[in-house]
Design an enzyme around this catalytic site. Structure first.
Site, short mmCIF file in Angstrom:
data_model
loop_
_atom_site.label_atom_id
_atom_site.label_comp_id
_atom_site.label_asym_id
_atom_site.label_seq_id
_atom_site.Cartn_x
_atom_site.Cartn_y
_atom_site.Cartn_z
N GLU A 213 3.45 -1.76 -1.53
CA GLU A 213 2.36 -1.88 -0.56
C GLU A 213 2.42 -3.29 0.00
O GLU A 213 2.01 -4.25 -0.67
CB GLU A 213 1.01 -1.59 -1.23
CG GLU A 213 0.86 -0.18 -1.76
CD GLU A 213 0.86 0.87 -0.66
OE1 GLU A 213 0.60 0.52 0.51
OE2 GLU A 213 1.11 2.05 -0.96
N CYS A 247 -4.58 -7.11 3.97
CA CYS A 247 -3.27 -6.66 4.43
C CYS A 247 -3.35 -5.79 5.68
O CYS A 247 -2.37 -5.68 6.42
CB CYS A 247 -2.55 -5.90 3.32
SG CYS A 247 -3.42 -4.44 2.71
#
Length: 467
Positions: A213, A247
Protein backbone atom coordinates in the site's frame (compact mmCIF):
# COMPACT_ATOMS: atom_id res chain seq x y z
CA UNK A 1 17.47 -7.73 17.95
CA UNK A 2 19.40 -10.16 15.77
CA UNK A 3 18.04 -12.13 12.87
CA UNK A 4 18.45 -15.29 14.96
CA UNK A 5 16.14 -13.89 17.62
CA UNK A 6 13.64 -12.97 14.94
CA UNK A 7 13.82 -16.48 13.51
CA UNK A 8 13.23 -18.06 16.91
CA UNK A 9 10.26 -15.78 17.50
CA UNK A 10 8.77 -16.70 14.14
CA UNK A 11 9.25 -20.40 14.92
CA UNK A 12 7.29 -19.95 18.17
CA UNK A 13 4.42 -18.21 16.39
CA UNK A 14 4.42 -20.86 13.65
CA UNK A 15 4.18 -23.60 16.29
CA UNK A 16 1.14 -21.87 17.85
CA UNK A 17 -0.45 -21.54 14.41
CA UNK A 18 0.22 -25.23 13.64
CA UNK A 19 -1.65 -26.17 16.80
CA UNK A 20 -4.71 -24.21 15.59
CA UNK A 21 -4.44 -23.77 11.81
CA UNK A 22 -8.15 -23.30 11.27
CA UNK A 23 -9.57 -21.25 14.15
CA UNK A 24 -13.33 -21.23 14.52
CA UNK A 25 -15.54 -18.29 13.65
CA UNK A 26 -15.92 -17.61 17.37
CA UNK A 27 -12.16 -17.54 18.00
CA UNK A 28 -11.58 -15.15 15.10
CA UNK A 29 -14.31 -12.78 16.23
CA UNK A 30 -13.07 -12.90 19.83
CA UNK A 31 -9.60 -11.80 18.75
CA UNK A 32 -11.04 -8.98 16.68
CA UNK A 33 -13.25 -8.04 19.62
CA UNK A 34 -10.15 -7.68 21.79
CA UNK A 35 -8.72 -5.12 19.38
CA UNK A 36 -11.96 -3.16 19.61
CA UNK A 37 -11.96 -3.36 23.41
CA UNK A 38 -8.30 -2.33 23.54
CA UNK A 39 -8.95 0.86 21.57
CA UNK A 40 -12.23 1.72 23.31
CA UNK A 41 -10.62 1.42 26.75
CA UNK A 42 -7.62 3.56 25.83
CA UNK A 43 -8.90 6.24 23.43
CA UNK A 44 -7.87 9.17 25.60
CA UNK A 45 -4.37 7.82 26.27
CA UNK A 46 -3.81 7.02 22.60
CA UNK A 47 -4.91 10.54 21.62
CA UNK A 48 -2.31 11.93 24.00
CA UNK A 49 0.57 9.87 22.63
CA UNK A 50 -0.50 10.72 19.06
CA UNK A 51 -0.44 14.42 19.97
CA UNK A 52 2.99 13.93 21.53
CA UNK A 53 4.34 12.32 18.36
CA UNK A 54 2.95 15.00 16.05
CA UNK A 55 3.52 17.91 18.41
CA UNK A 56 -0.09 18.88 17.80
CA UNK A 57 -2.98 16.71 16.68
CA UNK A 58 -6.58 17.35 17.69
CA UNK A 59 -8.19 14.38 19.51
CA UNK A 60 -11.28 14.57 17.29
CA UNK A 61 -9.09 14.10 14.23
CA UNK A 62 -7.53 11.03 15.83
CA UNK A 63 -10.91 9.64 16.85
CA UNK A 64 -12.37 10.23 13.41
CA UNK A 65 -9.49 9.03 11.23
CA UNK A 66 -7.89 6.40 13.47
CA UNK A 67 -10.42 4.90 15.87
CA UNK A 68 -13.55 5.14 13.75
CA UNK A 69 -11.89 3.23 10.91
CA UNK A 70 -10.99 0.47 13.37
CA UNK A 71 -14.49 0.27 14.84
CA UNK A 72 -15.98 0.25 11.35
CA UNK A 73 -13.70 -2.61 10.27
CA UNK A 74 -14.60 -4.65 13.38
CA UNK A 75 -18.32 -4.09 12.85
CA UNK A 76 -18.13 -5.06 9.18
CA UNK A 77 -16.23 -8.29 9.90
CA UNK A 78 -18.69 -9.29 12.63
CA UNK A 79 -21.56 -8.83 10.21
CA UNK A 80 -20.09 -10.69 7.24
CA UNK A 81 -17.37 -13.14 8.32
CA UNK A 82 -19.66 -16.15 8.63
CA UNK A 83 -20.74 -15.68 5.02
CA UNK A 84 -17.17 -15.12 3.78
CA UNK A 85 -16.06 -18.43 5.32
CA UNK A 86 -18.64 -20.51 3.45
CA UNK A 87 -17.33 -22.69 0.59
CA UNK A 88 -18.36 -21.37 -2.83
CA UNK A 89 -19.64 -23.95 -5.32
CA UNK A 90 -18.46 -23.58 -8.93
CA UNK A 91 -19.77 -25.19 -12.10
CA UNK A 92 -18.06 -28.30 -13.49
CA UNK A 93 -17.82 -29.31 -17.17
CA UNK A 94 -20.18 -31.96 -18.44
CA UNK A 95 -17.48 -34.64 -18.89
CA UNK A 96 -17.02 -34.72 -15.09
CA UNK A 97 -20.53 -36.03 -14.63
CA UNK A 98 -21.83 -35.64 -11.08
CA UNK A 99 -18.52 -34.29 -9.74
CA UNK A 100 -18.61 -31.28 -7.45
CA UNK A 101 -16.17 -28.37 -7.34
CA UNK A 102 -15.82 -25.55 -4.86
CA UNK A 103 -13.40 -23.03 -3.39
CA UNK A 104 -12.81 -22.61 0.31
CA UNK A 105 -10.89 -19.88 2.09
CA UNK A 106 -7.95 -21.01 4.17
CA UNK A 107 -5.66 -19.06 6.47
CA UNK A 108 -2.10 -18.47 5.29
CA UNK A 109 -0.23 -18.82 8.58
CA UNK A 110 1.90 -16.07 10.11
CA UNK A 111 1.37 -12.62 8.60
CA UNK A 112 3.87 -9.77 8.91
CA UNK A 113 2.52 -6.20 8.93
CA UNK A 114 4.77 -3.16 8.51
CA UNK A 115 2.78 -0.02 9.33
CA UNK A 116 3.59 3.68 8.76
CA UNK A 117 3.70 6.76 10.98
CA UNK A 118 1.01 8.99 9.44
CA UNK A 119 -1.94 7.03 10.88
CA UNK A 120 0.03 4.79 13.22
CA UNK A 121 -2.93 3.16 14.96
CA UNK A 122 -5.42 2.67 12.13
CA UNK A 123 -2.87 1.51 9.55
CA UNK A 124 -1.47 -1.02 12.02
CA UNK A 125 -4.74 -2.46 13.29
CA UNK A 126 -7.08 -2.48 10.28
CA UNK A 127 -4.80 -4.92 8.40
CA UNK A 128 -4.46 -6.95 11.61
CA UNK A 129 -8.26 -7.20 11.86
CA UNK A 130 -8.38 -8.58 8.31
CA UNK A 131 -5.57 -11.03 9.06
CA UNK A 132 -7.35 -12.31 12.17
CA UNK A 133 -10.61 -12.61 10.23
CA UNK A 134 -8.76 -14.88 7.79
CA UNK A 135 -7.53 -17.06 10.68
CA UNK A 136 -3.85 -16.02 10.78
CA UNK A 137 -1.39 -15.11 13.51
CA UNK A 138 0.02 -11.56 13.27
CA UNK A 139 3.43 -9.99 13.81
CA UNK A 140 3.52 -6.18 13.62
CA UNK A 141 6.44 -3.83 12.98
CA UNK A 142 5.19 -0.24 13.53
CA UNK A 143 7.07 2.85 12.37
CA UNK A 144 9.87 4.31 14.46
CA UNK A 145 8.98 7.87 13.34
CA UNK A 146 5.86 7.73 15.53
CA UNK A 147 7.89 6.16 18.33
CA UNK A 148 5.66 7.10 21.27
CA UNK A 149 2.52 5.75 19.63
CA UNK A 150 4.32 2.64 18.40
CA UNK A 151 5.70 1.93 21.86
CA UNK A 152 2.36 2.49 23.59
CA UNK A 153 0.55 0.36 21.00
CA UNK A 154 3.07 -2.43 21.57
CA UNK A 155 2.41 -2.25 25.33
CA UNK A 156 -1.36 -2.44 24.80
CA UNK A 157 -1.10 -5.38 22.42
CA UNK A 158 1.08 -7.25 24.92
CA UNK A 159 -1.62 -6.62 27.53
CA UNK A 160 -4.50 -7.90 25.38
CA UNK A 161 -2.80 -10.66 23.36
CA UNK A 162 -0.41 -13.54 23.84
CA UNK A 163 2.70 -12.93 21.69
CA UNK A 164 1.98 -16.12 19.75
CA UNK A 165 -1.32 -14.53 18.64
CA UNK A 166 -0.27 -10.94 18.04
CA UNK A 167 3.39 -10.03 18.38
CA UNK A 168 4.96 -6.56 18.07
CA UNK A 169 8.56 -5.54 17.42
CA UNK A 170 9.53 -1.87 17.67
CA UNK A 171 12.77 -0.34 16.46
CA UNK A 172 14.48 1.49 13.64
CA UNK A 173 15.81 0.65 10.20
CA UNK A 174 17.86 -2.35 11.30
CA UNK A 175 14.82 -3.97 12.92
CA UNK A 176 12.68 -3.21 9.86
CA UNK A 177 15.23 -4.78 7.51
CA UNK A 178 15.49 -7.94 9.63
CA UNK A 179 11.69 -8.09 9.89
CA UNK A 180 11.14 -7.81 6.12
CA UNK A 181 13.69 -10.57 5.52
CA UNK A 182 11.73 -13.16 7.53
CA UNK A 183 9.94 -15.98 5.67
CA UNK A 184 6.41 -14.88 6.50
CA UNK A 185 3.43 -16.55 4.87
CA UNK A 186 2.34 -13.10 3.74
CA UNK A 187 3.85 -9.63 4.20
CA UNK A 188 1.76 -6.45 4.25
CA UNK A 189 3.52 -3.10 3.91
CA UNK A 190 2.16 0.45 4.00
CA UNK A 191 4.56 3.29 3.28
CA UNK A 192 6.63 4.99 0.62
CA UNK A 193 7.42 3.54 -2.78
CA UNK A 194 11.17 3.63 -2.12
CA UNK A 195 10.91 1.60 1.07
CA UNK A 196 8.30 -0.61 -0.59
CA UNK A 197 10.86 -1.61 -3.22
CA UNK A 198 13.27 -2.70 -0.48
CA UNK A 199 10.55 -4.68 1.30
CA UNK A 200 9.59 -6.39 -1.96
CA UNK A 201 13.22 -7.35 -2.65
CA UNK A 202 13.55 -8.84 0.83
CA UNK A 203 10.29 -10.79 0.46
CA UNK A 204 11.43 -12.15 -2.91
CA UNK A 205 14.21 -14.18 -1.26
CA UNK A 206 11.54 -16.40 0.31
CA UNK A 207 8.92 -15.98 -2.45
CA UNK A 208 6.74 -14.41 0.24
CA UNK A 209 3.45 -13.09 -1.14
CA UNK A 210 3.13 -9.39 -0.51
CA UNK A 211 0.63 -6.54 -0.36
CA UNK A 212 2.05 -3.06 -0.96
CA UNK A 213 0.00 0.00 0.00
CA UNK A 214 2.02 2.92 -1.30
CA UNK A 215 0.99 6.40 -2.45
CA UNK A 216 1.71 8.70 -5.34
CA UNK A 217 0.52 11.99 -6.73
CA UNK A 218 -3.27 11.78 -6.50
CA UNK A 219 -4.91 14.43 -8.71
CA UNK A 220 -8.08 16.38 -7.95
CA UNK A 221 -9.72 17.33 -11.26
CA UNK A 222 -12.11 20.27 -11.15
CA UNK A 223 -14.27 20.18 -14.28
CA UNK A 224 -15.75 23.36 -15.76
CA UNK A 225 -19.18 21.98 -14.76
CA UNK A 226 -18.21 21.83 -11.05
CA UNK A 227 -19.49 24.00 -8.24
CA UNK A 228 -16.21 25.72 -7.40
CA UNK A 229 -17.17 26.55 -3.83
CA UNK A 230 -18.09 22.95 -3.02
CA UNK A 231 -15.05 21.56 -4.81
CA UNK A 232 -12.71 23.94 -2.98
CA UNK A 233 -14.19 23.03 0.41
CA UNK A 234 -13.76 19.30 -0.22
CA UNK A 235 -10.23 19.67 -1.55
CA UNK A 236 -9.20 21.95 1.34
CA UNK A 237 -10.36 19.34 3.83
CA UNK A 238 -8.76 16.41 1.99
CA UNK A 239 -5.46 18.28 1.73
CA UNK A 240 -5.31 19.80 5.22
CA UNK A 241 -6.68 17.03 7.46
CA UNK A 242 -3.63 15.53 9.24
CA UNK A 243 -1.77 18.35 7.42
CA UNK A 244 -1.82 16.40 4.18
CA UNK A 245 0.11 13.50 5.71
CA UNK A 246 -2.35 11.10 4.12
CA UNK A 247 -1.54 8.68 1.30
CA UNK A 248 -4.77 9.56 -0.54
CA UNK A 249 -4.68 13.31 0.08
CA UNK A 250 -5.27 15.30 -3.13
CA UNK A 251 -1.70 15.94 -4.22
CA UNK A 252 -2.42 18.59 -6.83
CA UNK A 253 -5.39 20.22 -8.57
CA UNK A 254 -6.08 20.22 -12.30
CA UNK A 255 -8.50 22.96 -13.34
CA UNK A 256 -9.50 24.93 -16.43
CA UNK A 257 -7.45 28.11 -16.69
CA UNK A 258 -10.57 30.30 -16.77
CA UNK A 259 -11.74 28.94 -13.38
CA UNK A 260 -8.42 29.15 -11.58
CA UNK A 261 -8.72 32.62 -10.01
CA UNK A 262 -12.18 32.00 -8.54
CA UNK A 263 -11.18 28.54 -7.34
CA UNK A 264 -8.13 29.87 -5.48
CA UNK A 265 -10.30 32.44 -3.70
CA UNK A 266 -12.80 29.73 -2.72
CA UNK A 267 -9.93 27.51 -1.57
CA UNK A 268 -8.63 30.25 0.72
CA UNK A 269 -12.13 30.86 2.09
CA UNK A 270 -12.68 27.17 2.77
CA UNK A 271 -9.28 26.59 4.38
CA UNK A 272 -9.69 29.64 6.61
CA UNK A 273 -13.17 28.56 7.67
CA UNK A 274 -12.17 24.97 8.43
CA UNK A 275 -8.74 25.45 10.01
CA UNK A 276 -8.63 28.96 11.45
CA UNK A 277 -8.02 27.44 14.91
CA UNK A 278 -4.33 26.41 15.01
CA UNK A 279 -5.20 23.70 17.55
CA UNK A 280 -7.11 21.88 14.83
CA UNK A 281 -4.24 21.80 12.33
CA UNK A 282 -1.93 18.82 12.81
CA UNK A 283 1.81 19.46 12.87
CA UNK A 284 4.48 17.76 10.80
CA UNK A 285 5.47 14.44 12.33
CA UNK A 286 9.03 15.68 12.96
CA UNK A 287 11.59 18.35 12.10
CA UNK A 288 12.73 16.42 9.04
CA UNK A 289 9.22 16.50 7.60
CA UNK A 290 8.85 20.21 8.40
CA UNK A 291 12.17 21.03 6.72
CA UNK A 292 11.08 19.05 3.66
CA UNK A 293 7.87 21.11 3.33
CA UNK A 294 9.84 24.36 3.44
CA UNK A 295 12.29 22.99 0.90
CA UNK A 296 9.51 21.95 -1.51
CA UNK A 297 8.01 25.45 -1.42
CA UNK A 298 11.35 27.21 -1.79
CA UNK A 299 12.33 24.98 -4.70
CA UNK A 300 9.03 25.77 -6.45
CA UNK A 301 9.52 29.52 -5.83
CA UNK A 302 13.06 29.38 -7.18
CA UNK A 303 11.58 27.94 -10.38
CA UNK A 304 8.99 30.69 -10.73
CA UNK A 305 5.99 29.51 -8.69
CA UNK A 306 3.64 31.90 -6.92
CA UNK A 307 2.80 31.11 -3.28
CA UNK A 308 -0.77 31.64 -2.04
CA UNK A 309 -1.20 31.30 1.77
CA UNK A 310 -4.38 29.40 2.60
CA UNK A 311 -4.68 30.30 6.29
CA UNK A 312 -3.99 33.45 8.26
CA UNK A 313 -3.87 33.23 12.05
CA UNK A 314 -4.21 35.86 14.74
CA UNK A 315 -1.23 38.20 15.17
CA UNK A 316 0.06 36.42 18.27
CA UNK A 317 -0.05 32.93 16.69
CA UNK A 318 2.71 31.62 14.47
CA UNK A 319 2.31 28.30 12.70
CA UNK A 320 5.36 26.06 12.18
CA UNK A 321 4.22 25.90 8.55
CA UNK A 322 1.48 27.86 6.80
CA UNK A 323 -0.56 25.76 4.33
CA UNK A 324 -0.18 27.11 0.81
CA UNK A 325 -1.35 26.72 -2.76
CA UNK A 326 1.19 27.06 -5.56
CA UNK A 327 0.48 28.62 -8.97
CA UNK A 328 2.60 28.59 -12.13
CA UNK A 329 4.59 25.62 -10.90
CA UNK A 330 7.35 24.37 -13.17
CA UNK A 331 7.02 20.72 -14.19
CA UNK A 332 10.56 20.05 -13.02
CA UNK A 333 9.91 21.43 -9.51
CA UNK A 334 10.29 18.82 -6.77
CA UNK A 335 6.70 19.39 -5.66
CA UNK A 336 5.55 18.13 -9.07
CA UNK A 337 7.93 15.17 -9.06
CA UNK A 338 7.48 13.82 -5.53
CA UNK A 339 4.43 12.94 -3.48
CA UNK A 340 3.85 16.09 -1.40
CA UNK A 341 2.58 14.46 1.84
CA UNK A 342 2.00 17.87 3.38
CA UNK A 343 -0.21 21.01 3.29
CA UNK A 344 1.10 22.22 -0.08
CA UNK A 345 -1.29 22.23 -3.05
CA UNK A 346 0.07 22.83 -6.56
CA UNK A 347 -2.60 24.00 -9.01
CA UNK A 348 -2.16 23.02 -12.65
CA UNK A 349 -4.23 24.71 -15.35
CA UNK A 350 -5.48 22.87 -18.43
CA UNK A 351 -7.62 23.96 -21.37
CA UNK A 352 -9.52 20.75 -22.20
CA UNK A 353 -10.33 17.26 -21.00
CA UNK A 354 -7.95 15.61 -23.47
CA UNK A 355 -4.99 17.53 -22.00
CA UNK A 356 -6.09 16.60 -18.48
CA UNK A 357 -6.30 12.89 -19.26
CA UNK A 358 -2.97 12.98 -21.07
CA UNK A 359 -1.34 14.80 -18.12
CA UNK A 360 -2.49 12.11 -15.68
CA UNK A 361 -1.66 9.15 -17.90
CA UNK A 362 1.85 10.44 -18.63
CA UNK A 363 2.68 10.01 -14.93
CA UNK A 364 2.87 7.03 -12.56
CA UNK A 365 -0.56 5.65 -11.66
CA UNK A 366 -1.84 7.35 -8.47
CA UNK A 367 -3.41 5.73 -5.43
CA UNK A 368 -6.49 7.97 -5.65
CA UNK A 369 -8.17 10.30 -8.10
CA UNK A 370 -10.84 12.92 -7.39
CA UNK A 371 -13.21 14.41 -9.94
CA UNK A 372 -15.57 17.32 -9.38
CA UNK A 373 -18.34 18.23 -11.78
CA UNK A 374 -21.82 17.55 -13.13
CA UNK A 375 -21.01 16.57 -16.72
CA UNK A 376 -21.63 12.80 -16.77
CA UNK A 377 -19.96 12.41 -20.15
CA UNK A 378 -16.71 13.89 -18.89
CA UNK A 379 -16.96 11.86 -15.68
CA UNK A 380 -17.27 8.63 -17.70
CA UNK A 381 -14.23 9.56 -19.75
CA UNK A 382 -12.17 10.19 -16.62
CA UNK A 383 -13.24 6.87 -15.12
CA UNK A 384 -12.60 4.86 -18.27
CA UNK A 385 -9.49 6.57 -19.64
CA UNK A 386 -7.39 7.06 -16.48
CA UNK A 387 -5.96 4.48 -14.08
CA UNK A 388 -5.85 4.91 -10.31
CA UNK A 389 -6.27 2.81 -7.20
CA UNK A 390 -9.64 4.36 -6.32
CA UNK A 391 -11.87 7.31 -7.09
CA UNK A 392 -14.16 9.63 -5.16
CA UNK A 393 -16.48 11.83 -7.20
CA UNK A 394 -17.43 15.27 -5.87
CA UNK A 395 -15.54 14.84 -2.60
CA UNK A 396 -12.21 13.57 -1.29
CA UNK A 397 -10.96 10.62 0.81
CA UNK A 398 -14.35 8.95 1.27
CA UNK A 399 -13.92 5.92 -0.99
CA UNK A 400 -11.45 4.66 1.65
CA UNK A 401 -14.22 4.77 4.27
CA UNK A 402 -16.52 2.31 2.44
CA UNK A 403 -15.71 -1.16 3.77
CA UNK A 404 -17.16 -2.94 0.75
CA UNK A 405 -14.82 -1.05 -1.61
CA UNK A 406 -11.36 -2.66 -1.96
CA UNK A 407 -8.63 -0.18 -1.04
CA UNK A 408 -5.33 -0.45 -2.85
CA UNK A 409 -3.09 0.91 -5.55
CA UNK A 410 -2.07 0.07 -9.09
CA UNK A 411 1.39 0.19 -10.61
CA UNK A 412 3.63 2.55 -8.67
CA UNK A 413 0.92 3.18 -6.05
CA UNK A 414 0.88 -0.42 -4.86
CA UNK A 415 -0.32 -3.96 -5.41
CA UNK A 416 -3.13 -5.84 -3.73
CA UNK A 417 -6.03 -4.39 -1.77
CA UNK A 418 -7.73 -4.65 1.60
CA UNK A 419 -10.70 -3.33 3.61
CA UNK A 420 -13.81 -5.43 4.07
CA UNK A 421 -13.99 -8.68 2.15
CA UNK A 422 -10.95 -7.65 0.08
CA UNK A 423 -8.89 -7.62 3.28
CA UNK A 424 -10.15 -11.05 4.30
CA UNK A 425 -9.22 -12.34 0.83
CA UNK A 426 -5.81 -10.64 0.88
CA UNK A 427 -4.82 -12.69 3.93
CA UNK A 428 -6.46 -15.93 2.78
CA UNK A 429 -5.64 -18.68 0.32
CA UNK A 430 -8.56 -19.55 -1.94
CA UNK A 431 -8.20 -23.32 -2.16
CA UNK A 432 -9.73 -25.06 -5.18
CA UNK A 433 -11.30 -28.47 -4.50
CA UNK A 434 -12.76 -31.04 -6.92
CA UNK A 435 -14.60 -34.14 -5.67
CA UNK A 436 -14.72 -36.55 -8.60
CA UNK A 437 -17.88 -38.62 -9.08
CA UNK A 438 -19.03 -40.73 -12.02
CA UNK A 439 -22.12 -40.25 -14.18
CA UNK A 440 -25.15 -41.37 -12.20
CA UNK A 441 -22.82 -43.00 -9.70
CA UNK A 442 -21.31 -45.36 -12.32
CA UNK A 443 -17.70 -46.08 -11.49
CA UNK A 444 -16.47 -46.91 -15.02
CA UNK A 445 -17.34 -43.42 -16.32
CA UNK A 446 -15.59 -41.68 -13.43
CA UNK A 447 -12.98 -38.93 -13.86
CA UNK A 448 -10.00 -39.71 -16.08
CA UNK A 449 -10.94 -43.31 -16.86
CA UNK A 450 -12.14 -42.64 -20.42
CA UNK A 451 -8.92 -40.71 -21.25
CA UNK A 452 -6.35 -43.21 -20.01
CA UNK A 453 -3.98 -45.18 -22.25
CA UNK A 454 -3.89 -47.34 -24.23
CA UNK A 455 -5.29 -44.73 -26.62
CA UNK A 456 -7.83 -45.92 -29.14
CA UNK A 457 -11.21 -45.20 -30.65
CA UNK A 458 -12.74 -44.46 -27.27
CA UNK A 459 -10.35 -41.58 -26.65
CA UNK A 460 -10.89 -40.30 -30.21
CA UNK A 461 -14.65 -40.24 -29.60
CA UNK A 462 -14.04 -38.43 -26.28
CA UNK A 463 -11.94 -35.73 -28.02
CA UNK A 464 -14.65 -35.15 -30.63
CA UNK A 465 -17.25 -34.89 -27.86
CA UNK A 466 -15.17 -32.46 -25.82
CA UNK A 467 -14.63 -30.22 -28.83
Amino acid sequence: MSINRFTLQLDEIRAAYAAEPNPSLEVRLERIGRIEQMIAANEEKICRVLAADFGNRHPIESRLLEFQMIYQACKHVRKHLKEWLKPQLVATPGFLGSSQAWTQMQSMGVVGIMSPWNYPVQLALVPAIAAFAAGNRVWLKPSERSSRTSGFLATLIQEYFHPSEFCVSVGGTEVAESFAALPFDHLFFTGSAEVGKKVMRAAADHLTSITLELGGKSPAIVDSSANLKDAAASIAYGKLVNSGQTCIAPDYVVIHASDCEVFVQELQNAAQKQFSDPAELTNAIDEHQLARWHHLVQDAVDRGAQVIPLISCADNVELPFTPVALLNVSEDALVMQEEVFGPILPIVTMHDIDSTIRHINDRPKPLALYWFGKNKGVMKRILSETRSGGVTINDTLLHAAVEDLPFGGIGASGMGAYHGKAGFEAFSHRKSVLEVRGFFGLHFLRGTQLARPPYGNGVERLLRWLR
